[in-house]
Design a protein around this motif. Sequence first.
Motif, mmCIF file in Angstrom:
data_model
loop_
_atom_site.group_PDB
_atom_site.id
_atom_site.type_symbol
_atom_site.label_atom_id
_atom_site.label_comp_id
_atom_site.label_asym_id
_atom_site.label_seq_id
_atom_site.Cartn_x
_atom_site.Cartn_y
_atom_site.Cartn_z
ATOM 1 N N THR A 79 0.834 -1.199 0.000
ATOM 2 C CA THR A 79 0.000 0.000 0.000
ATOM 3 C C THR A 79 0.868 1.248 0.000
ATOM 4 N N VAL A 80 0.373 2.313 -0.588
ATOM 5 C CA VAL A 80 1.110 3.572 -0.613
ATOM 6 C C VAL A 80 0.913 4.300 0.722
ATOM 7 N N THR A 81 1.879 5.142 1.074
ATOM 8 C CA THR A 81 1.723 6.003 2.247
ATOM 9 C C THR A 81 0.809 7.177 1.912
ATOM 10 N N SER A 82 0.982 7.730 0.724
ATOM 11 C CA SER A 82 0.086 8.777 0.227
ATOM 12 C C SER A 82 0.174 8.802 -1.290
ATOM 13 N N GLY A 83 -0.752 9.537 -1.898
ATOM 14 C CA GLY A 83 -0.801 9.588 -3.354
ATOM 15 C C GLY A 83 -1.902 8.689 -3.893
ATOM 16 N N SER A 84 -2.037 8.656 -5.209
ATOM 17 C CA SER A 84 -3.099 7.864 -5.840
ATOM 18 C C SER A 84 -2.548 7.061 -7.010
#
Length: 289
Positions: A79-84
């Motif tokens: 999973t990403v920490t932030s972003g799309s």
Amino acid sequence: MSVVTATPPAGIANANQSNSRKVLLSVRDVLKVYGSREAVTRALDDVSFDICEGEFVGVMGPSGSGKSTLLNCISTIDTVTSGSIILNGRDITQLRSRQLSKFRRDDLGFIFQDANLLDTLTGFENIALALTIKGEKADAVRTKVERTATLLGVTDVLRKYPRQMSGGQRQRVAAARAIVADPKLVLADEPTGALDSRNAAVLLETLEVLNTKLHATIMMVTHDAVAASYADRILFIKDGKLFNELRRGDNSRTDFYQRILEVQAFLSGKQGSSSAVGFVASHVTALGN
């Protein structure tokens, strides 16, 4: 020879992109952080780029650069920490557990360094697995498996078990399994890493067939410049950041291979150490050439 530092702004990977193709994958401002306050590692640091339908894109970078982390985030293994990460108009970073399972089943195809075939299934059954999981009827499964196997040249191993196949045959069966259910995106993780040069060449030609004849959209992580030269476009990652992009354009595969080597040499700090692999600044600044 002058040397330039090329750290393009976010989104440079979209420069000169043809407007005739629909954007399939859009990665925007992706950050992936591991560790705690005392020891934080930014595996991905504000990464943004697009991939259009029907493109064959390679991702390269030194060991630890973040290329495998990027692939894992796009595949939803991580999973990403932030972003799309938007695939076919849907932000997959927002999917929940049940939605993720359906997304992986319906929208993604995978080709790994190890073919990851099931030893107790024949070549036919391994390829058919993606279709049977989706509940397709037996006649449709057989038709699709045989058509894909013919295209990729593995009809002669459909009744064999993986232990009876060569390494190249296993990888081509894996490629058939990845594409038979018509996924939106095929992700290839070092697909030639366990193959000798002959079988690697056959597999790369197979990927080329998937791209040119079936119009499959492929994203391939590789450290091998030969493998990368089969792609339309290469994204280079360094220290978690998008560093540079090369487009093949009208260049021959040999010329594209040489350009890839030059950027690799620059990334490793070895530019100028060999007259055969000298870094040319225009390859960084003139991305469309």
